[in-house]
Design a protein around this motif. Sequence first.
Motif: not given
Length: 413
Positions: A78-79, A85-88, A203-204, A300-304
Motif C-alpha cells: 500500500x505504501x 515508489x518501489x524503494x521505501x 497509505x500503509x 529501509x532504515x527503521x527507528x523505534x
Amino acid sequence: MPQFRIRVGWIALLLVAASLSLFFFLQQRAILMRHHAVPYDLEADANVAGFPDKVRYFPRDPGDIKLITKEVVDSWEKEKLYLHKQELPPTAYLAISGGGDNGAFTAGFLNGWTKEGTRPQFKLVTGVSTGALIAPFAFLGPAYDDVLKSLYVNVSPKDIVVERGFYSILLEDAMNDSAPLWQLLETHVTQNMLDAIAAEYAKGRLLFLATTNLDARRPVIWNVTKIAASRQPGALHLIRKIMLASASIPGAFPPVMFDVKANGKTYEEMHVDGSTTAQVFVYWTGVQLKKMAEEHNAQRERRIYVLCNARLDPEWGEVERRTLPITLQAIVTMIEYHVIGDLYRIYDVTKRDGTDFNLAYIPATFRVPHARQFDTTYMRQLYAFGFGQAEAGYAWQKRPPTLVGENEDDAAP
C-alpha cells in the motif's frame, strides 16, 4: 434483663445487615450475569460480532502471527502504491506504554516534539492502557495535539470514574464506574477521526492497541486501522470500547465485554487493561521484520521510539506492616519490573532486526508529589515537564536502563 435486650438488639442488627447483604448480592448477580466465555479450543477462531474479517490477533498464536505478518507485508505494498515508489524511504515506529495519569508525560512530550520540529509521521503506532488513549491521537499527528493536551491537563478524578459504594468490593465488578471516561471517548473519538484513521490505513500506516482477554489469559492486539477502514456500522463504537478496555485497570475499572462469534455460536469475552499482559509493545518476537523486509523488497532504515509513562529507577518508601499497603506496594513493584522486562524484549528484537532503538521515560529528577491518581496539579506539571524535555531536543536513551545506578559505566552509550 437489660443485658438480654442488648443481645437481642445486636442479633436484630446482624440479621438486618445480613438481609441487606443478601439483597444486594442477589440484585447484583442479576445485573452482572454474563454469556459464556469462548471455549478454549475456539479462542483463536472467534471474530467480533458484526465484523466478518479478523480485526484482532493473539500474538502467541502461530496462525495469528501469520496474519500479523501478512498485514505488515500488505502495508508495504500500500505504501509503495501511495508513494509511487518501489524503494521505501526511512521510517519510524512509536510505542506508548501504560502508566495511568503518567500519560501526561507522553502527551506533553509529543506536543513538545511537534514544536521542536523533528517529530516524524509514524508508520506504526502502538498503545497500551493510558497509551491506548493517546495512540490514536499520536497516530493522526499534530492536528490532534490540542485534544491530547486537554485530555491530560483539564481532567480530574470525576472526569474518569465515579466511586461506587462499600459493597462494590464484594458484589460488583469494580470499585469504580468508568462512565465518565466513556463520555470523554464519545466526545473526542469521533466519526471524522475514524475516517482519518481509515485514510491512513490505505497509505500503509498501522495503528495497534492492546487489551487483555481475561477469560483466555492472553494479550490481544487490535488492528484499529483495519477496523476503521472496514466501514462497518459498529466500527466507531468498537474502537471506543477497545480504548476503554485497554485502560480498564482490573478491580478499579469494570471490565469491558465483547460479543464474539465462534463456530456459529455467540459468546462473550471479558477484556481488561492491556498492561496486565504487556506494559508496552511494538511488534511481537514472532514477527521477523528484517527477514520479511528482505523477502519482500522492503529494506529501509527503521527507528523505534518508545515513550514510557513511568519512572524506571527504584523508588524507596517504608511500607506499613498491614495487608493492604504490603499488597499495593508489591503490585507497584511488579509493574515496575514488568515494564523493564518489556523494554529489554523490544530492545532485543530491534537488535535482531537492525532497527534503531530510542527510549524516553520519566527520570528520577521529576519529584512532584503524586498523592492520588488523576491529580490535575500533578498531571499539569508532568505534561509541562514532558513538553520541555522534547522541545529542548531530547537526548534519546539508546538502550533500557540498567538497575545498578546512573554512573557513566551504566549509562546508555
